[in-house]
Write an enzyme that holds these catalytic residues in place. Structure first.
Site, PDB file in Angstrom:
ATOM      1  N   GLU A  45      -9.876   2.877  -4.921  1.00 37.99           N
ATOM      2  CA  GLU A  45      -9.502   4.251  -4.598  1.00 37.99           C
ATOM      3  C   GLU A  45      -8.311   4.757  -5.430  1.00 37.99           C
ATOM      4  O   GLU A  45      -7.281   5.132  -4.880  1.00 37.99           O
ATOM      5  CB  GLU A  45      -9.165   4.335  -3.098  1.00 37.99           C
ATOM      6  N   ASP A  51       0.867  -1.190   0.000  1.00 37.87           N
ATOM      7  CA  ASP A  51       0.000   0.000   0.000  1.00 37.87           C
ATOM      8  C   ASP A  51       0.896   1.229   0.000  1.00 37.87           C
ATOM      9  O   ASP A  51       2.121   1.100  -0.080  1.00 37.87           O
ATOM     10  CB  ASP A  51      -0.951  -0.021   1.217  1.00 37.87           C
ATOM     11  N   HIS A  98      -2.777   3.370  -4.620  1.00 37.54           N
ATOM     12  CA  HIS A  98      -2.171   2.907  -3.359  1.00 37.54           C
ATOM     13  C   HIS A  98      -0.737   2.436  -3.616  1.00 37.54           C
ATOM     14  O   HIS A  98      -0.304   1.401  -3.098  1.00 37.54           O
ATOM     15  CB  HIS A  98      -3.003   1.783  -2.736  1.00 37.54           C
TER      16      HIS A  98
END
Ligand code: ACM
Length: 473
Positions: free
Chosen positions: A276, A151, A212
């Site tokens: 995201e 991440d 990410h």
């Protein structure tokens, strides 16, 4: 329980033999009484516990049959993993003693995907804890460990071809100036994958792409649109650092990483993230804009569709299937992708209507990083998810749709506010107990009152084994 127990044995190395070894090891490690477990030989006609792999009376690969009489305990399943669940049930019955009931039990899971996720990027946890986590999953008959290995705040997986991923990507500078980090070597991964298999668990690695990706790009900035240096964040949120979808070099780089990932992990599924992902860098990049124009795309998000289809194709050629978070649905996802739904249930419905297999891990029932009560709880990310709500989780309420494509459910454990292993345990226990029942038991046999009655003894036994937990209300 007697001082010594005889277990029937299969051929050394077979699934049957390994199940016998697992049972023997668990009995000796427990405080159930026997200090010695022997494998009965062919001439020894009276084992105390017999294990058998057979298809008789068993119609599910993970199903099992357990019989306890005054003279013998019988465990049967059609596979090694079925025997593991039979062993876990037997151990739970023995631990609940001192009286051991005579019983006959036919048992099988409702769903084939019963998962727990763990984010090791926001906070890193040593291998010993990962093994302890796996023990907890197996005890609750959860069969998937979704390991979120990368991440923005850390890349945790050794990749030999790209050493900077862990030399640089695994370490961040905290606000107080200290270095924080860690990573898993190939040897660590082997330890975890083998340990998990022994406990009936499949490990699914997640390499989160194309967003990410700050830690990855801190190590290899040439794979972003700008090529500019990237700092690994020491705060939480969504960051602009994304891989460039318009260059072949990006895909070659990811292909090399996935080659090593698939060497380390034998899972038929690889999770490639997809959640995201901002498009700001793509919008400012001439090459991305050209790619958009060439495909007549309406929005930059469609570049994410290109990205995931290419990655899924790479995985397909190495014999693996893609899993992605539900954001990948929006931009023509790979046809064979499994969609892991975490946002609104409308995405699950859309995925099913488009013919995808689906795993449900919705925030409102499955996010174990949410607070466990309205007040009085240690710092968490937000939201509120009570034990009762987890118990009520039903991954398959969409009866009007083809429910066979719902593989099951999973709880997610994002660790922004879980700095220690003890906090992770606090956040997942007892909610993991409710998840276990939600995913294993048919709705009609669930009984919340009984579940609540059994919990205190179960939590006591977990505490004796060394787990921290949140006390019941
Ligand atoms: C997610 O919670 N971002 C999948």
């Amino acid at each position: 329980m007697p001082e010594s127990v005889n277990i029937s044995s299969g051929v050394i190395g077979s699934g049957l033999y390994r199940a016998g070894e697992l049972l023997a090891e668990k009995i000796v490690k427990s405080n159930l009484g026997p200090r010695e477990v022997k494998f009965a030989t062919a001439s020894d006609s009276r084992p105390d516990i017999t294990l058998r792999i057979s298809d008789d009376n068993i119609d599910n690969i993970e199903g099992y049959y357990l019989e306890i009489t005054e003279k013998i305990v019988r465990l049967e399943a059609s596979s090694y993993i079925g025997l593991v669940w039979a062993i876990q049930t037997l151990l739970q019955i023995l631990a609940a003693g001192p009286e051991i009931p005579c019983l006959v039990c036919h048992d099988r899971p409702r769903f084939s995907w019963r998962g727990m996720h763990l984010d090791v990027a926001r906070h890193y946890f040593p291998v010993e804890f990962i093994l302890k986590y796996l023990e907890l999953l197996s005890l609750h008959k959860l069969n998937v460990f979704h390991w979120h290995l990368t991440d923005d705040q850390g890349w945790r997986l050794e990749i030999e071809k790209y050493p900077r991923l862990t030399e640089i990507g695994a370490w961040r500078t905290e606000a107080n100036g200290c270095q924080y980090g860690g990573f898993y070597t190939r040897r660590d991964i082997k330890t975890v994958v083998n340990y998990a298999a022994k406990l009936g668990i499949r490990v699914i690695p997640e390499i989160d792409l194309p967003g990410h990706a700050s830690a990855l790009l801190a190590a290899y900035p040439e794979h972003s649109c700008t090529g500019e240096p990237v700092a690994i964040p020491n705060s939480w949120g969504i960051f602009d650092n994304t891989l460039c979808p318009s260059r072949d070099t990006t895909y070659r780089f990811i292909e090399h990483i996935l080659d090593e990932v698939t060497e380390m992990f034998d899972s038929p599924f690889i999770h490639i993230g997809g959640d995201e992902c901002p498009t700001g860098q793509w919008e400012r990049h001439a090459s991305c804009r050209e790619l958009m124009a060439r495909h007549n795309f309406d929005g930059f998000g469609d570049l994410q569709g290109i990205f995931h289809r290419r990655i899924a194709e790479i995985l397909r050629t190495i014999g693996r299937r893609t899993i992605g978070w539900d954001e990948i649905l929006t931009h023509d996802p790979p046809a064979d992708a499994i969609i892991m739904c975490w946002r609104d249930s409308k995405f699950a419905i859309e995925a099913l209507q488009k013919g995808h297999d689906v795993i449900l891990s919705p925030t409102d029932h499955c996010y174990f990083d949410y607070y466990q009560a309205e007040e009085g709880e240690p710092k968490a990310i937000g939201g509120h998810l009570s034990l009762d709500k987890v118990y009520a989780f039903d991954p398959s309420p969409l009866s009007e749709i083809e429910t066979g494509k719902i593989l099951g459910g999973q709880a997610n454990v994002w660790t922004e506010y879980m700095e220690t292993t003890s906090k992770v345990e606090y956040m997942i226990i007892p909610r993991i107990c409710a998840l276990s029942e939600a995913l294993w038991s048919p709705v009609k046999t669930k009984d919340r009152r009984k579940f609540q009655q059994k919990l205190p003894a179960h939590l006591k036994s977990l505490a004796e084994t060394g787990y921290n937990y949140r006390a019941l209300d």
